[in-house]
Design a protein around this motif. Structure first.
Motif, PDB file in Angstrom:
ATOM      1  N   HIS A 192       3.360   8.971   0.559  1.00 48.05           N
ATOM      2  CA  HIS A 192       3.975   8.293  -0.586  1.00 48.05           C
ATOM      3  C   HIS A 192       2.882   7.414  -1.178  1.00 48.05           C
ATOM      4  O   HIS A 192       2.529   6.370  -0.621  1.00 48.05           O
ATOM      5  N   LYS A 193       2.274   7.888  -2.288  1.00 44.18           N
ATOM      6  CA  LYS A 193       1.085   7.225  -2.839  1.00 44.18           C
ATOM      7  C   LYS A 193       1.473   6.190  -3.879  1.00 44.18           C
ATOM      8  O   LYS A 193       2.136   6.509  -4.863  1.00 44.18           O
ATOM      9  N   THR A 194       1.043   4.955  -3.677  1.00 47.74           N
ATOM     10  CA  THR A 194       1.276   3.943  -4.706  1.00 47.74           C
ATOM     11  C   THR A 194      -0.043   3.301  -5.148  1.00 47.74           C
ATOM     12  O   THR A 194      -0.116   2.734  -6.231  1.00 47.74           O
ATOM     13  N   GLU A 234       2.373  17.904   3.090  1.00 51.44           N
ATOM     14  CA  GLU A 234       3.462  18.428   2.254  1.00 51.44           C
ATOM     15  C   GLU A 234       3.439  17.831   0.852  1.00 51.44           C
ATOM     16  O   GLU A 234       4.123  18.312  -0.036  1.00 51.44           O
ATOM     17  N   THR A 235       2.682  16.751   0.661  1.00 53.78           N
ATOM     18  CA  THR A 235       2.610  16.097  -0.661  1.00 53.78           C
ATOM     19  C   THR A 235       1.138  16.004  -1.061  1.00 53.78           C
ATOM     20  O   THR A 235       0.417  15.139  -0.559  1.00 53.78           O
ATOM     21  N   SER A 236       0.735  16.881  -1.948  1.00 55.36           N
ATOM     22  CA  SER A 236      -0.684  16.904  -2.344  1.00 55.36           C
ATOM     23  C   SER A 236      -0.977  15.805  -3.351  1.00 55.36           C
ATOM     24  O   SER A 236      -0.067  15.305  -4.016  1.00 55.36           O
ATOM     25  N   GLY A 268       0.796  -1.228   0.000  1.00 51.80           N
ATOM     26  CA  GLY A 268       0.000   0.000   0.000  1.00 51.80           C
ATOM     27  C   GLY A 268       0.823   1.271   0.000  1.00 51.80           C
ATOM     28  O   GLY A 268       1.994   1.266  -0.397  1.00 51.80           O
ATOM     29  N   ASP A 269       0.202   2.356   0.480  1.00 51.00           N
ATOM     30  CA  ASP A 269       0.858   3.664   0.583  1.00 51.00           C
ATOM     31  C   ASP A 269       1.677   3.711   1.872  1.00 51.00           C
ATOM     32  O   ASP A 269       1.571   2.809   2.711  1.00 51.00           O
ATOM     33  N   SER A 270       2.452   4.792   2.026  1.00 51.79           N
ATOM     34  CA  SER A 270       3.039   5.024   3.350  1.00 51.79           C
ATOM     35  C   SER A 270       3.048   6.513   3.649  1.00 51.79           C
ATOM     36  O   SER A 270       2.992   7.352   2.734  1.00 51.79           O
ATOM     37  N   LEU A 271       3.084   6.828   4.938  1.00 51.27           N
ATOM     38  CA  LEU A 271       3.037   8.221   5.385  1.00 51.27           C
ATOM     39  C   LEU A 271       4.145   8.477   6.400  1.00 51.27           C
ATOM     40  O   LEU A 271       4.557   7.555   7.113  1.00 51.27           O
ATOM     41  N   GLN A 272       4.602   9.732   6.441  1.00 51.92           N
ATOM     42  CA  GLN A 272       5.575  10.134   7.455  1.00 51.92           C
ATOM     43  C   GLN A 272       5.026  11.352   8.197  1.00 51.92           C
ATOM     44  O   GLN A 272       4.327  12.186   7.593  1.00 51.92           O
ATOM     45  N   PHE A 273       5.367  11.443   9.462  1.00 48.22           N
ATOM     46  CA  PHE A 273       4.809  12.498  10.311  1.00 48.22           C
ATOM     47  C   PHE A 273       5.926  13.194  11.079  1.00 48.22           C
ATOM     48  O   PHE A 273       6.827  12.528  11.604  1.00 48.22           O
ATOM     49  N   SER A 274       5.822  14.515  11.145  1.00 48.61           N
ATOM     50  CA  SER A 274       6.701  15.259  12.038  1.00 48.61           C
ATOM     51  C   SER A 274       5.783  16.080  12.942  1.00 48.61           C
ATOM     52  O   SER A 274       5.176  17.068  12.495  1.00 48.61           O
TER      53      SER A 274
END
Ligand SMILES: C[C@@](CO)(OP(=O)(O)O)[C@H](O)COP(=O)(O)OP(=O)(O)OC[C@H]1O[C@@H](n2ccc(N)nc2=O)[C@H](O)[C@@H]1O
Ligand SMILES: Nc1ncnc2c1ncn2[C@@H]1O[C@H](COP(=O)(O)OP(=O)(O)O)[C@@H](O)[C@H]1O
Length: 294
Positions: free
Chosen positions: A92-94, A57-59, A41-47
């Motif tokens: 990160h869209k897949t 930050e990623t539209s 799937g997709d993945s995400l990062q968080f600060s």
């Protein structure tokens, strides 16, 4: 994308079957389904920070940030927990969008779970699932992250582990509206309920499949192509279709035989999602480091 931040998975799901039992007076459908979690799937990062702001930050092209389920989930959690904390988020869209494999819902669930962790809100899984339901019918299943049998309008979930299988998932280039499928007069709505323990793939079906195949020949064509190789079916309200294989190499061989333009991927079916596995690891190491500092 920042390389040092943890990547939180937002996996896809398949509806191994989808039976429609009836329609409630509010128009929503009573259904039964088996949500199979995938390892892909997709993945995400968080600060996380104390700004009180949520910034994605990623539209995604075509989806304004304020409508993105990630931003909506973060804001809903912020409001519910009455916190002044904020976050910057990278996606990160897949996964193909709107294909019945739940990418948007999974992104929302991952956001709820990850920010609950970073903001140290200590909300329970049930609380997060209930919040998620406000964003979409499929968010709770991703918050729980287990392969599960669904009842009700899809919100009553019971973990139902499945044997290890590999899925070839193909998404034809067609947009299908869930509301339109459910609103169609020809949709069958009278399948008899089954007991979860009696589930067998071969004895079940997807009540939306015939209607969607009639109206969208590309879905029918994709399904026909997969049926050459293995038992196959449509997931959710489409447009994605999947074939089930005992081994990964068999799925790979089938994908290679399809036309090069085919939009497809191979995934392993898992009983516990990669999101929940990561959360367990992070929680365990936080507990260990807390106990060392005491
Ligand atoms: C039926 C499933 C199976 O996974 O289809 P997919 O979306 O995955 O294809 C989902 O539960 C869908 O979830 P989701 O797409 O989040 O649905 P929602 O936004 O809550 O609802 C979209 C529309 O579908 C109809 N709807 C949805 C769920 C349901 N049990 N009965 C309905 O009648 C309603 O008309 C609603 O307005
Ligand atoms: N983070 C997101 N990822 C994908 N789609 C999103 C997101 N936020 C909002 N959406 C919207 O939700 C719609 C359904 O997305 P998705 O969950 O991928 O479909 P499905 O439930 O059919 O698998 C998209 O077409 C898009 O307009």
């Amino acid at each position: 994308m920042p390389s040092k931040l943890t990547r939180w998975p937002a996996p896809a799901k398949l509806n191994l079957f989808l039976h429609i039992l009836g329609r409630r007076s509010d128009g929503y459908h009573q259904l039964q389904s088996l949500f199979q979690m995938l390892d892909y799937g997709d993945s995400l990062q968080f600060s996380a920070d104390n700004s009180g702001q949520i910034s994605l930050e990623t539209s995604i092209a075509g989806v304004p940030n304020e409508d993105n389920l990630i931003v909506r989930a973060a804001k809903l959690l912020q409001q519910y927990a009455q916190t002044s904390q904020g976050a910057r988020i990278w996606l990160h869209k897949t996964l193909p969008m709107g294909g019945g494999i739940g990418g948007g819902s999974s992104n929302a669930a991952t956001t709820l779970v990850a920010l609950n962790y970073y903001w140290q809100l200590n909300l329970t899984t049930d609380q997060l699932a209930e919040l998620g339901l406000q964003l979409g019918a499929d968010v709770p299943v991703f918050v729980h992250g287990q392969t599960a049998f669904a009842d009700g309008v899809g919100e009553q979930l019971k973990a139902l582990p499945q044997p290890e299988r590999y899925y070839l998932v193909v998404t034809p280039d067609v947009h299908i509206s869930t509301a339109e499928v459910f609103g169609h007069p020809q949709l069958p709505r009278n399948t008899q309920p089954i007991a979860p323990e009696h589930y067998h793939f071969e004895d079940t079906h997807n009540d939306c499949q015939e209607l969607v195949c009639q109206r969208h020949p590309l879905v029918a064509k994709a399904l026909q192509a997969l049926l050459e190789y293995a038992p196959s079916r449509m997931t959710g309200t489409g447009a994605s279709v999947f074939a089930v294989f005992p081994r990964r190499d068999q799925a790979e061989q089938a994908l290679q035989s399809l036309p090069a333009s085919t939009r497809g991927f191979i995934a392993k079916g898992v009983n516990c999602s990669p999101l929940i596995r990561l959360l367990q690891q992070l929680t365990d190491s936080r507990v260990q480091s807390d106990s060392r500092t005491q």
